[in-house]
Design a protein around this motif. Structure first.
Motif, PDB file in Angstrom:
ATOM      1  N   VAL A  94       0.846  -1.197   0.000  1.00 13.65           N
ATOM      2  CA  VAL A  94       0.000   0.000   0.000  1.00 13.65           C
ATOM      3  C   VAL A  94       0.892   1.261   0.000  1.00 13.65           C
ATOM      4  CG1 VAL A  94      -1.606   1.382   1.376  1.00 13.65           C
ATOM      5  CG2 VAL A  94      -2.016  -1.068   1.040  1.00 13.65           C
ATOM      6  N   ALA A  95       1.940   1.232   0.826  1.00 14.06           N
ATOM      7  CA  ALA A  95       2.854   2.370   0.911  1.00 14.06           C
ATOM      8  C   ALA A  95       3.568   2.632  -0.408  1.00 14.06           C
ATOM      9  CB  ALA A  95       3.869   2.161   2.029  1.00 14.06           C
ATOM     10  N   ALA A  96       3.855   1.529  -1.123  1.00 11.11           N
ATOM     11  CA  ALA A  96       4.613   1.664  -2.369  1.00 11.11           C
ATOM     12  C   ALA A  96       3.726   1.950  -3.576  1.00 11.11           C
ATOM     13  CB  ALA A  96       5.417   0.379  -2.623  1.00 11.11           C
ATOM     14  N   THR A  97       2.408   1.853  -3.378  1.00  9.29           N
ATOM     15  CA  THR A  97       1.484   2.090  -4.491  1.00  9.29           C
ATOM     16  C   THR A  97       1.445   3.559  -4.834  1.00  9.29           C
ATOM     17  OG1 THR A  97       0.092   0.246  -3.800  1.00  9.29           O
ATOM     18  CG2 THR A  97      -0.893   1.850  -5.290  1.00  9.29           C
ATOM     19  N   GLY A  98       1.742   3.859  -6.075  1.00  6.13           N
ATOM     20  CA  GLY A  98       1.750   5.244  -6.507  1.00  6.13           C
ATOM     21  C   GLY A  98       0.425   5.699  -7.084  1.00  6.13           C
ATOM     22  N   ARG A  99       0.310   6.970  -7.313  1.00  2.01           N
ATOM     23  CA  ARG A  99      -0.892   7.511  -7.933  1.00  2.01           C
ATOM     24  C   ARG A  99      -0.887   7.169  -9.416  1.00  2.01           C
ATOM     25  NH1 ARG A  99      -3.144  12.303  -5.678  1.00  2.01           N
ATOM     26  NH2 ARG A  99      -3.195  13.217  -7.731  1.00  2.01           N
TER      27      ARG A  99
END
Length: 215
Positions: free
Chosen positions: A208-213
């Motif tokens: 989740v933290a690494a998921t970008g826009r």
């Protein structure tokens, strides 16, 4: 509702919602983890919490707050990281307490209260990046502004999304809870479930933290 939007528009939104929901994301994986660790009741309570959290996002979009989240990298990132940190925290806690799962299952240990389980599900649902992006960027596209009542249309579309989510997530949770019975016959198996479930939540938090826009 039919007087404010066409059936085709409504069905198109339902189909797109189903495609998003059926693919396991943070909320589904969290429900599965709760089902394996605590059973059917906790899984379904988590589903309710997730749904309430997701509907808060719908209300936010309907009031115009969703546009701020979508357009502001800072706000989006802060919300996303808050959810990620919380998932990692829950994962670490599950790993550390994996040995107590058998006691909780047999009724000799302390189980999580329903309100606590509901709150944890709510926190994951309201901080789900996939849902945030969908409601902020996709949901408004299905609103027929020529019919007026834009906010009401968004709230009704969000209700359709959540009804589909409740059905899908409940199935995931019930299936996972059924397999839990086999694991629960052995303290070692149940401890393994707790460890794997905790590591899954930690990995989910990192993801989740690494998921970008998706800009």
């Amino acid at each position: 509702m039919c007087s404010m939007m066409s059936t085709d528009r409504l069905l198109a939104f339902a189909a797109m919602s189903f495609l998003l929901i059926v693919i396991p994301g943070p909320s589904v994986l969290f429900v599965i983890g709760r089902a394996l660790a605590q059973g059917r009741r906790a899984a379904l309570t988590t589903v309710v919490g997730n749904t309430l959290g997701a509907y808060v996002l719908v209300v936010a979009v309907g009031l115009g707050i969703g546009a701020v989240v979508e357009r502001s990298v800072l706000v989006f990132t802060a919300l996303k990281l808050a959810g990620a940190v919380y998932l990692v925290y829950l994962g670490v806690k599950a790993v550390r307490q994996r040995g107590s799962l058998h006691a909780a299952f047999t009724g000799t240990g302390s189980a999580h209260g329903s309100l606590r389980t509901l709150w944890e599900g709510f926190a994951v649902g309201v901080a789900n990046p996939k849902t945030i992006v969908f409601f902020a960027a996709v949901l408004p596209q299905f609103v027929d502004r020529s019919q007026g009542h834009v906010t009401v249309q968004m709230l009704l579309l969000g209700l359709v999304f959540n009804l589909i989510a409740v059905a899908s997530d409940s199935v995931w949770g019930l299936v996972a809870a059924t397999t839990r019975n086999w694991f629960a016959r052995s303290p070692q198996r149940l401890a393994l479930v707790g460890g794997v479930g905790g590591l899954t939540m930690i990995g989910l938090g990192v993801t989740v933290a690494a998921t970008g826009r998706q800009d």
